[in-house]
Design an enzyme around this catalytic site. Structure first.
Site, mmCIF file in Angstrom:
data_model
loop_
_atom_site.group_PDB
_atom_site.id
_atom_site.type_symbol
_atom_site.label_atom_id
_atom_site.label_comp_id
_atom_site.label_asym_id
_atom_site.label_seq_id
_atom_site.Cartn_x
_atom_site.Cartn_y
_atom_site.Cartn_z
ATOM 1 N N ARG A 1 -41.270 135.557 172.639
ATOM 2 C CA ARG A 1 -40.730 135.965 173.855
ATOM 3 C C ARG A 1 -40.772 137.162 174.263
ATOM 4 N NH1 ARG A 1 -38.409 130.913 171.902
ATOM 5 N NH2 ARG A 1 -39.346 129.170 173.326
ATOM 6 N N TRP B 1 -30.904 122.179 164.298
ATOM 7 C CA TRP B 1 -30.633 123.317 165.288
ATOM 8 C C TRP B 1 -29.915 122.527 166.340
ATOM 9 C CZ3 TRP B 1 -32.148 123.776 170.371
ATOM 10 C CH2 TRP B 1 -33.152 122.670 170.865
ATOM 11 N N TRP C 1 -33.252 134.016 169.402
ATOM 12 C CA TRP C 1 -34.138 133.971 170.505
ATOM 13 C C TRP C 1 -34.219 134.741 171.323
ATOM 14 C CZ3 TRP C 1 -37.268 130.356 168.646
ATOM 15 C CH2 TRP C 1 -37.060 129.162 167.922
ATOM 16 N N GLU D 1 -39.106 120.072 170.491
ATOM 17 C CA GLU D 1 -39.177 120.426 171.926
ATOM 18 C C GLU D 1 -40.720 119.941 172.386
ATOM 19 O OE1 GLU D 1 -35.641 123.393 173.340
ATOM 20 O OE2 GLU D 1 -37.504 124.010 172.575
ATOM 21 N N TYR E 1 -26.477 130.345 167.167
ATOM 22 C CA TYR E 1 -27.448 130.965 168.000
ATOM 23 C C TYR E 1 -26.976 132.235 168.497
ATOM 24 C CZ TYR E 1 -30.971 127.376 168.109
ATOM 25 O OH TYR E 1 -32.320 126.567 167.853
#
EC number: 3.2.1.52
Length: 569
Positions: free
Chosen positions: A173, A409, A484, A343, A434
Site C-alpha cells: 500500500r 486474522w 497495514w 478477501e 492490527y
C-alpha cells in the site's frame, strides 16, 4: 516470573532497569556492578561467533569500546578495571540444557556471562545486556567519550512463551525503502521478536523483482496516484507512488534478518489481491468477463473485484514466481511461504464460463472450492520442495490441505477451527493486534482507523483463546501483530502506529504473563518509562503517552473509526 514479581523484593529495581519484554526471573547478583573498559574482552564460545560480531558492532559505536577478542576462555591482558584477568569480560557460550531461545545472563566477579540454548538464545541475552547498559547504548556514537559503562549486578534467567513472535509489514500500500526495512528488523530484534512477515504483493503494487516476469516490477510496482485517507475520503495524492526490491535487496534483507535470528515469511497473495499482477500480465485475469488490458495498478483501498483466473497458465506463472522466491528465501531462514488466500471476491468466477467449467471439471462444490483448489495446489507444490504453506484464515473455506498453517486474522474463530482440526495457527486477530487501528478515541489521532486499541489493550491481548482443548492449544505456534499501511505514507507514520504498542505485544509474545485481567499493567507502564528513552535514542517516532505532537496529526483527513469494544469472534 516477571520483574515486578521477582523473588527478591527490593533487591532489583525492575522499573529503573525497564527490561522489555519482562524476563522469567530477575534477581540480584552476588557480585557487581561490572565495569566495561577499553580493554574489556568479548569472548565467543563455539557457535556464538555471529552474536559476538553483532554485539561488537552494536555496542562499539555508542560506548566507544572496541571489545577485543578474548583468548577463547574469556582471558585477556586485563581491562583496567582492577578485576582479575581470567575468564573476564563479556563471555558468550552455549548450554544445550537451556531452551533453544532461552538464555541466562549473570554478572559474576570477573565476567558478564551470557549462556544460551542456541546462538539465538545467546542473541536474546545480548539484547538484554544492551538494555541493561541504559538508553545511551542504543545510540550511534558516544555522548561523552571516556564515560564509565557498568552492567548492573543482576542474574536474568529467561525463555520465550511462543516460538512464533512476529510482525507483518505491508510494503504494498505504501512502499518502504530497503533501509527502512532493515531498520525494522533491528527494532524487531530489540524486542526479541523472531518472525518478519513480508507482505510483498497486492492490488496496489508488486514489490519483489522476478527476473522471469519483468513486467511485474516494470508495470506492477507503480501506481499513478494514491487515495489519501480512508477509501471514502475525497482526497487524493496525485504523486505517482511505487518501488520494489531487487533480488539482491531481498538477499540482503534475508541475510540481515538471519544475523538477528529472525525468520522471514514472504507473502505472495493469490488468488485475490492481484490487480497489480493482472495489470502487468492481463492474461492472468478473467478475460472472458472483463477487458483486463484496461486495468491499472489500483490507486484505492479496500478489496478489488479483479482476481486471478483459475487456469493452468496461472498455476504455471506462479510456480515460476515461486521458484525464484524460494531461491531468495532459503529454507533455513524461511521454512514458511505465505500465499495469502484472503478477501477473494468470487463475482468474476460466478460470471466466467471458464471458471464454471473448471468447477465442473474439478468436481468441487462451488467457488469456495475453486479457491481451495488454488491453495491446495501450491500447498503440494511447496511441500514437495521442503516448505510449508501458510495463509489467511479464508483458506479454510472449501477445505484446507493437511500440512497448511493458518494466520487467524478475522478474529479467533478461524484459528480455533484450524487448531481443533489439527492445523498449526498463528493468532493475529484484527480486533486486537492490527496496529493500523487507532490508539486513542480523541480527535487528534491521524487518519483514525478501526477500534481503539491502547497500549494497555494490547498488553492484555491473549493469543490462546479460553476453552481451546489442550491438544488444539499445542497447534498455536504463536502470534504476530499486523501493520497495514493504507494510511501510513512513510516510515514516521509506521513508527507512530507501531510504537509503543509493539513493546506491549512483544511482552505478550515472549513473557509468561498471567491471565489478561491479572496482568500488572501499572508495572509494565513503569518499565516503559525507561523504554521510551531507548526508543528516543533509536529515533523511533512513537505516539507519546500524552497524545500526538502537532506534526503527527492529520486534521481533516477522513478515516474509518469504529466505536465501542471490539467483538471477540
Amino acid at each position: 516470573m516477571t520483574p515486578e514479581n521477582s523473588p527478591s523484593p527490593g533487591a532489583v529495581d525492575a522499573a529503573a532497569l525497564g527490561l522489555i519484554p519482562a524476563p522469567r526471573t530477575l534477581t540480584a547478583a552476588a557480585a557487581g556492578p561490572y565495569p566495561l573498559g577499553y580493554r574489556t574482552p568479548l569472548t565467543a564460545g563455539p557457535g556464538t561467533e555471529g552474536v559476538a560480531r553483532w554485539l561488537r558492532a552494536t555496542l562499539g559505536p555508542p560506548t566507544g569500546l572496541p571489545l577485543p577478542e578474548g583468548d577463547g576462555s574469556g582471558t585477556s591482558a586485563g581491562d583496567g578495571s582492577g578485576r582479575g584477568s581470567t575468564g573476564q569480560g563479556i563471555v558468550l557460550e552455549l548450554d544445550e540444557s537451556l531452551a533453544p531461545e532461552g538464555y541466562r545472563l549473570a554478572v559474576e566477579a570477573n565476567a558478564v556471562r551470557i549462556t544460551g540454548g542456541t546462538a539465538a538464545g545467546v542473541f536474546r541475552g545480548a539484547q538484554t545486556l544492551r538494555q541493561l547498559l541504559g538508553p545511551d547504548a542504543f545510540r550511534r556514537a558516544p555522548l561523552a567519550p571516556g564515560r564509565t559503562w557498568e552492567v548492573p549486578p543482576v542474574v536474568v534467567a529467561d525463555e520465550p512463551r511462543f516460538g512464533w513472535r512476529g510482525m507483518m509489514l505491508d510494503v504494498c500500500r505504501h512502499f518502504l525503502p530497503k533501509d527502512d526495512v532493515l531498520r525494522y528488523l533491528d527494532l524487531l530484534a530489540a524486542h526479541k521478536l523472531n518472525v518478519f512477515h513480508f507482505h510483498l504483493t497486492d492490488d496496489q503494487g508488486w514489490r519483489i523483482e522476478i527476473k522471469r516476469y519483468p513486467r511485474l516490477t516494470e508495470v506492477g510496482s507503480w501506481r499513478s496516484r494514491t487515495k489519501y485517507g480512508h477509501r471514502a475520503s475525497e482526497l487524493w495524492d496525485e504523486t505517482p507512488h511505487g518501488g520494489f526490491y531487487t533480488q539482491d535487496d531481498i538477499r540482503e534483507i534475508v541475510a540481515y534478518a538471519a544475523e538477528r535470528h529472525i525468520r522471514v515469511v514472504p507473502e505472495i497473495d493469490i488468488p485475490g489481491h492481484s490487480q497489480a499482477t493482472i495489470t502487468a500480465y492481463p492474461e492472468l485475469g478473467n478475460t472472458d468477463v472483463i477487458d483486463t488490458t484496461t486495468l491499472s495498478v489500483w490507486d484505492n483501498w479496500g478489496v478489488s473485484p479483479n482476481v486471478l483466473a483459475p487456469t493452468d497458465n496461472t498455476l504455471r506463472f506462479f510456480e515460476g514466481v515461486l521458484e525464484e522466491v524460494l531461491e531468495l528465501f532459503p529454507a533455513e531462514t524461511s521454512p514458511f511461504v505465505h500465499m495469502g488466500g484472503d478477501e477473494c471476491p468470487k463475482d468474476q468466477w460466478k460470471e466466467s464460463p471458464l471458471a464454471q467449467a473448471r468447477i465442473a471439471e474439478l468436481g468441487v462444490k462451488d467457488e469456495d472450492g475453486l479457491q481451495s483448489w488454488f491453495i491446495r495446489h501450491f500447498d503440494a507444490w511447496l511441500t514437495a520442495r521442503g516448505r510449508r504453506l501458510i495463509g489467511w484464515d479464508e483458506i479454510l473455506e472449501g477445505g484446507l490441505a493437511e500440512g497448511a498453517a493458518v494466520s487467524s486474522w478475522r478474529g479467533y474463530g478461524g484459528g480455533i477451527a484450524a487448531a481443533e482440526a489439527g492445523h498449526d495457527v498463528v493468532m493475529c486477530p484484527e480486533q486486537q493486534v492490527y496496529l493500523d487501528h487507532r490508539q486513542d478515541g480523541g480527535p487528534d489521532e491521524p487518519m483514525p482507523i478501526g477500534y481503539v486499541r491502547t497500549l494497555e489493550d494490547v498488553y492484555r491481548f491473549e493469543p490462546v483463546p479460553p476453552g481451546l482443548s489442550e491438544e488444539a492449544a499445542r497447534h498455536i505456534l504463536g502470534t504476530q501483530a499486523n501493520v497495514w499501511t493504507e494510511v501510513m505514507q512513510n516510515r514516521d507514520r509506521v513508527d507512530y502506529q507501531v510504537f509503543p504498542r509493539l513493546a506491549a505485544f512483544a511482552e505478550v509474545a515472549w513473557s509468561a504473563l498471567p491471565a489478561p485481567a491479572d496482568r500488572d499493567f501499572a508495572a509494565f507502564d513503569a518499565r516503559m518509562r525507561a523504554h521510551y528513552a531507548r526508543l528516543d535514542a533509536l529515533g523511533v517516532d512513537y505516539r507519546p503517552p500524552g497524545g500526538p505532537y502537532p506534526r503527527q496529526q492529520r486534521p481533516g483527513v477522513l478515516g474509518f473509526p469504529r466505536e465501542g469494544e471490539p467483538p471477540v469472534v
